[in-house]
Design an enzyme around this catalytic site. Structure first.
Site, PDB file in Angstrom:
ATOM      1  N   HIS A 132       1.047  -1.079  -0.174  1.00 14.61           N
ATOM      2  CA  HIS A 132       0.367   0.045   0.631  1.00 14.61           C
ATOM      3  C   HIS A 132       0.808   1.536  -0.203  1.00 14.61           C
ATOM      4  O   HIS A 132       2.154   1.397   0.377  1.00 14.61           O
ATOM      5  CB  HIS A 132      -1.128  -0.093   1.182  1.00 14.61           C
ATOM      6  CG  HIS A 132      -2.355  -0.971   1.159  1.00 14.61           C
ATOM      7  ND1 HIS A 132      -3.082  -0.545  -0.465  1.00 14.61           N
ATOM      8  CD2 HIS A 132      -2.738  -2.422   2.060  1.00 14.61           C
ATOM      9  CE1 HIS A 132      -4.447  -1.911   0.661  1.00 14.61           C
ATOM     10  NE2 HIS A 132      -3.758  -2.926   1.334  1.00 14.61           N
ATOM     11  N   ASP A 184       0.096   6.913  -3.272  1.00 14.46           N
ATOM     12  CA  ASP A 184      -1.108   6.866  -4.375  1.00 14.46           C
ATOM     13  C   ASP A 184      -1.589   8.012  -5.351  1.00 14.46           C
ATOM     14  O   ASP A 184      -1.530   7.488  -6.826  1.00 14.46           O
ATOM     15  CB  ASP A 184      -2.492   6.677  -2.944  1.00 14.46           C
ATOM     16  CG  ASP A 184      -2.704   5.283  -3.063  1.00 14.46           C
ATOM     17  OD1 ASP A 184      -2.047   4.335  -3.554  1.00 14.46           O
ATOM     18  OD2 ASP A 184      -3.910   5.220  -2.216  1.00 14.46           O
TER      19      ASP A 184
END
Length: 360
Positions: free
Chosen positions: A130, A160
Site C-alpha cells: 500500500h 497513491d
C-alpha cells in the site's frame, strides 16, 4: 470546451490512483468510461468507494473480465479508445487477454497506462503493498514526522496520488501527444516507488550539498526550523508559519513583538529555545485572532483549516475552490481560461452496447 474534449479513455475500475487519475482526466474534458466489476464477476464492486466525488464526470459499464463475451466487447471499446488506464498487479491484464500487445494489435494508437506500487518489473513487482510501503521504500517516508517518533504517514497523498495517479496522468498525456504526432501509442509504467522518489528530488539535491540531514525535525522544511512549522493556539487549533525568507521572517517577528537581536533566524543552535518561545507566544491567543493579526502581512501565517472549514474560507469561496451544494468536494484543477466550469456528476450506468454506440 475543455482541453481534453474528444479524447476517449477506458478506465478499469479500481482503488486509489486509477480512480483519482480517471477523475482528473474527466475533469480535463476526456470522455472517460469506467469498466466496473459486475455482480457476477465474483469480486467486490468498487463503485461505492469515492462515490460521487472520485467517480464524477464519467459513465460506467459493469463487466465480468473473466467472461469471454465481455472481454470481446471490451476489445471493441479499445478499438475506439485513445487511452486506457489500469491498476492491476503485473500480469493480470495479460492473463485476461487484455494486455498491451493484444490491445496494440487492435489499436496501434492506444496509450496504455499502468499504475502499480512497485512497477511492472523488479524483484518486488508481484508483491502486494500500500501507499505507506511504497513511500517507505522510496525514501520519502523517512523524512516525515517528529524527530523522536516513528515516521508519520502523510495520508495517501505522496504515493497513491502524487507519485502514482499524477505520474500516470502525466505519462498518459505525454503518450497521447506522441500518438497524435507519430500514430503509435505507448505503454506507461507508473510506479509509486518511482514517482514518490521523483518527488524527493529537491531533498536529494540538498543532501548532496550537505544541506539536509537524515534525522527528522532538524531541517528547514521538515518542522525543524521554528519559522516553518505549525503551532498550537490558545483554543487548541493551529496556525501554519512559513516565514522562510528574511523579509518574511522580519514580518513574523514584528507581529509577535520580537526583534532580530533576540531571535536570529539561522542560529540553529538556538532553534530549540526559539521553538519554545514561539510555542508560548502562539498559545496566548486563539487561532483566528492570530489569523486576523497577520492577515495582509508578509509573515506567511495562515490558519490550519479543517475539511469542513476550508470550503467557506473567503479566498476559497471567491475562487470556487470547492463546489457549492451537494456532497462537499474540490473543484477541478488546474484551470484553463475560457473553459472552466463545474464538473459533471457521476453519469449513469450504461451497457456495453450503449457505450459502443456512443463511441462510434
Amino acid at each position: 470546451m475543455k482541453p481534453l474534449s474528444g479524447l476517449r479513455i477506458l478506465e478499469f475500475d479500481g482503488l486509489g490512483p486509477v480512480t483519482f487519475a480517471g477523475m482528473v482526466l474527466a475533469d480535463l474534458g476526456a470522455e472517460v468510461l469506467r469498466l466496473t466489476r459486475s455482480a457476477d464477476a465474483g469480486a467486490p464492486v468498487f463503485s461505492d468507494v469515492g462515490g460521487e466525488v472520485l467517480h464524477r464526470g464519467r459513465s460506467s459499464v459493469a463487466v465480468n473480465l473473466k467472461d469471454p463475451d465481455d472481454r470481446a466487447r471490451i476489445l471493441d471499446l479499445i478499438d475506439a479508445a485513445d487511452g486506457l488506464i489500469e491498476g492491476f498487479r503485473p500480469g493480470v491484464m495479460e492473463r485476461l487477454g487484455l494486455g498491451p500487445e493484444v490491445c496494440a494489435a487492435r489499436n496501434p494508437r492506444l496509450v496504455y497506462g499502468r499504475v502499480t506500487g512497485w512497477g511492472q518489473t523488479g524483484p518486488k513487482a508481484a508483491e502486494v503493498g500500500h501507499d505507506i510501503n511504497y513511500i517507505a521504500l522510496s525514501g520519502a517516508l523517512h523524512a516525515m514526522g517528529e524527530p523522536d517518533r516513528p515516521p508519520r504517514a502523510p495520508l495517501n497523498l505522496v504515493g497513491d496520488y502524487g507519485g502514482g495517479a499524477m505520474m500516470l496522468v502525466t505519462g498518459v498525456l505525454a503518450g497521447l501527444i506522441e500518438a497524435q504526432r507519430t500514430g503509435a501509442g505507448r505503454v506507461v509504467d507508473a510506479a509509486m516507488t518511482d514517482g514518490s522518489a521523483l518527488l524527493m528530488s529537491l531533498f536529494h539535491a540538498l543532501a548532496a550539498r550537505g544541506l539536509w540531514r537524515e534525522a527528522r525535525g532538524g531541517n528547514l522544511l521538515d518542522g525543524g526550523a521554528p519559522f516553518y512549522r505549525c503551532f498550537t493556539c490558545r483554543d487548541g487549533r493551529f496556525v501554519a508559519v512559513g516565514a522562510l525568507e528574511p523579509q518574511f521572517y522580519s514580518a513574523l517577528l514584528s507581529g509577535l513583538g520580537m526583534s532580530h537581536d533576540e531571535a536570529p533566524q539561522y542560529d540553529m543552535a538556538n532553534w530549540p529555545a526559539l521553538h519554545a518561545r514561539l510555542e508560548a507566544i502562539f498559545a496566548t491567543r486563539d487561532r483566528d485572532d492570530w489569523a486576523a493579526l497577520f492577515e495582509g502581512t508578509d509573515a506567511c501565517v495562515t490558519p490550519v483549516l479543517t475539511l469542513a472549514e476550508a470550503p467557506v474560507h473567503p479566498h476559497n469561496a471567491a475562487r470556487n475552490t470547492f463546489i457549492a451544494g451537494g456532497t462537499p468536494q474540490p473543484s477541478p484543477a488546474p484551470r484553463f481560461a475560457g473553459s472552466d466550469g463545474p464538473p459533471s456528476a457521476e453519469r449513469p450506468v450504461v451497457t456495453v452496447t450503449e457505450a459502443l454506440a456512443l463511441w462510434r
